[in-house]
Design an enzyme around this catalytic site. Structure first.
Site, mmCIF file in Angstrom:
data_model
loop_
_atom_site.group_PDB
_atom_site.id
_atom_site.type_symbol
_atom_site.label_atom_id
_atom_site.label_comp_id
_atom_site.label_asym_id
_atom_site.label_seq_id
_atom_site.Cartn_x
_atom_site.Cartn_y
_atom_site.Cartn_z
ATOM 1 N N SER A 143 0.830 -1.204 0.000
ATOM 2 C CA SER A 143 0.000 0.000 0.000
ATOM 3 C C SER A 143 0.863 1.253 0.000
ATOM 4 O O SER A 143 1.934 1.285 0.613
ATOM 5 C CB SER A 143 -0.903 0.026 1.232
ATOM 6 O OG SER A 143 -1.589 1.258 1.330
ATOM 7 N N TYR A 157 -3.139 0.284 9.982
ATOM 8 C CA TYR A 157 -3.066 -0.236 8.612
ATOM 9 C C TYR A 157 -1.692 0.010 8.006
ATOM 10 O O TYR A 157 -1.075 -0.901 7.446
ATOM 11 C CB TYR A 157 -4.142 0.424 7.758
ATOM 12 C CG TYR A 157 -4.137 -0.024 6.315
ATOM 13 C CD1 TYR A 157 -4.515 -1.319 5.975
ATOM 14 C CD2 TYR A 157 -3.762 0.840 5.293
ATOM 15 C CE1 TYR A 157 -4.516 -1.743 4.651
ATOM 16 C CE2 TYR A 157 -3.762 0.429 3.972
ATOM 17 C CZ TYR A 157 -4.139 -0.868 3.653
ATOM 18 O OH TYR A 157 -4.134 -1.276 2.347
#
Length: 299
Positions: A143, A157
Site C-alpha cells: 500500500s 493499517y
C-alpha cells in the site's frame, strides 16, 4: 503439468484487485485457483465466467487467519488441482482506521493477523510448490499508506503494510536463488468494493483526541467514490508484469510496482522529505563514528 498455461493462486478473490486479476489471468489463457473466506462469493464469480474460462477456474474457501497448519493443508490440496502452483498473488487484506492510542494493541494485533501473518502463512505454504515451478512469481499487494503513515487514522493499517513491505523485500533476496521473482505492488486510491468497509474505531474515545478524531472521521467519509484509480486497469497492469506482456513487454521485472498518480506523489514526497532531513543533519549522522587513530598512536 500437461497444460502449458501457468497456475495462479490468488487470495482475496471475492472482490477488489483479486477478483479482477483472476478474470484477466483467465482471459490470457492461464488457470486460476481463486480463494476467499466466502465460498458463496466465489460461486458468484464463477457463474459470471464463460464456459471456456470455467474449465480453467477452481475455487476454494480460505481464511488467511486460520493458522499455518490449516493453511498449509489447504494450499497443498489446491496444488493437486493442476499438479502445481506457479504464481502466488497475496491480495487478501483489509484496513482498520482509527487513532493508535485509542485502538491500542488490540487493533494492531487484529490488523496484523490478516495483513501480515496471513500473508506469511500463505506464502510459506505456497513456496514448496513455487520452487518446483520453472517460471514462478510472488506478487504481494502492499500500500502507498507506507509512504504516508503520518496521515491521522491509518496508523494500524500503515504499520501492517510496512511490515509486509519489509517481509516482501527480504523474500526477494531469499527466493532469488530459486529464480522465483517477487514484486511488491504499492497501489494508491482505487475505486474497489468495500475498501472502506471497516468503521472508524471509536470504542475507546479519549477526550483529548475529540477534535482530531472527528476531523479524521469526516475525511475518511469523503473518500469513497473520489479515488482516481481504475481497478480494472491496475489488474491488467499486474497481469502484464507477471506474464511479461502489454505494458511490461521488453522491460525488466519490477521489484516494486507503484500504481496510481497519488501513490507516485506519495513515494516521491517521502523520499524528498527523508533526504532533506538527512542533508540537514548529515554532520550528526557522520559524527558518531569512532575517531580515526592519531599520528604516532596507530597500532
Amino acid at each position: 503439468m500437461a497444460d502449458s498455461s501457468r497456475v495462479w493462486l490468488i487470495t482475496g478473490t471475492s472482490s477488489g484487485f483479486g477478483k479482477r486479476i483472476a478474470k484477466v489471468a483467465l482471459e490470457r489463457g492461464d488457470r486460476v485457483i481463486a480463494t476467499a473466506r466466502s465460498i458463496e462469493k466465489l460461486q458468484e464469480l464463477e457463474e459470471g465466467l464463460s464456459p471456456e474460462h470455467r474449465q480453467r477456474f477452481r475455487k476454494a474457501a480460505l481464511d488467511v487467519t486460520e493458522g499455518e497448519d490449516a493453511i498449509k493443508a489447504k494450499v497443498d490440496a489446491m496444488a493437486t488441482f493442476w499438479g502445481g502452483i506457479d504464481i502466488l498473488i497475496n491480495n487478501a487484506g483489509f484496513g482498520l482506521v482509527g487513532l493508535i492510542e485509542e485502538g491500542g494493541t488490540k487493533q494492531l494485533r487484529r490488523q496484523f493477523e490478516t495483513n501480515v501473518f496471513g500473508v506469511m502463512d500463505v506464502t510459506a505454504a505456497a513456496l514448496p510448490h513455487l520452487r518446483e515451478s520453472k517460471d514462478a512469481a510472488v506478487v504481494v499487494v502492499g500500500s502507498r499508506s507506507v509512504w504516508i503513515p503520518e496521515l491521522v487514522g491509518i496508523g494500524p493499517y500503515a504499520a501492517s503494510k510496512a511490515a509486509v513491505h519489509a517481509i516482501t523485500e527480504n523474500l526477494s533476496s531469499e527466493l532469488a536463488p530459486f529464480n522465483i521473482k517477487v514484486c511488491l505492488v504499492q497501489p494508491g486510491g482505487f475505486r474497489t468494493e468495500g475498501i472502506y468497509g471497516q468503521p472508524y474505531f471509536t470504542g475507546n474515545p479519549i477526550p483529548a483526541y475529540d477534535t482530531l478524531r472527528e476531523a479524521s472521521i469526516k475525511r475518511f467519509a469523503g473518500v469513497p467514490g473520489s479515488e482516481k484509480g481504475d481497478p480494472d486497469k491496475a489488474a491488467i497492469a499486474i497481469v502484464d508484469v507477471v506474464r511479461g506482456e502489454g505494458v511490461a513487454k521488453g522491460r525488466p521485472w519490477p521489484p516494486y510496482l507503484v500504481l496510481g498518480e497519488d501513490a507516485e506523489v506519495n513515494v516521491k514526497n517521502k523520499c524528498a522529505k527523508v533526504l532533506k532531513v538527512l542533508d540537514e543533519w548529515v554532520d550528526v549522522a557522520r559524527g558518531v563514528s569512532f575517531d580515526p587513530p592519531q599520528d604516532g598512536h596507530s597500532k
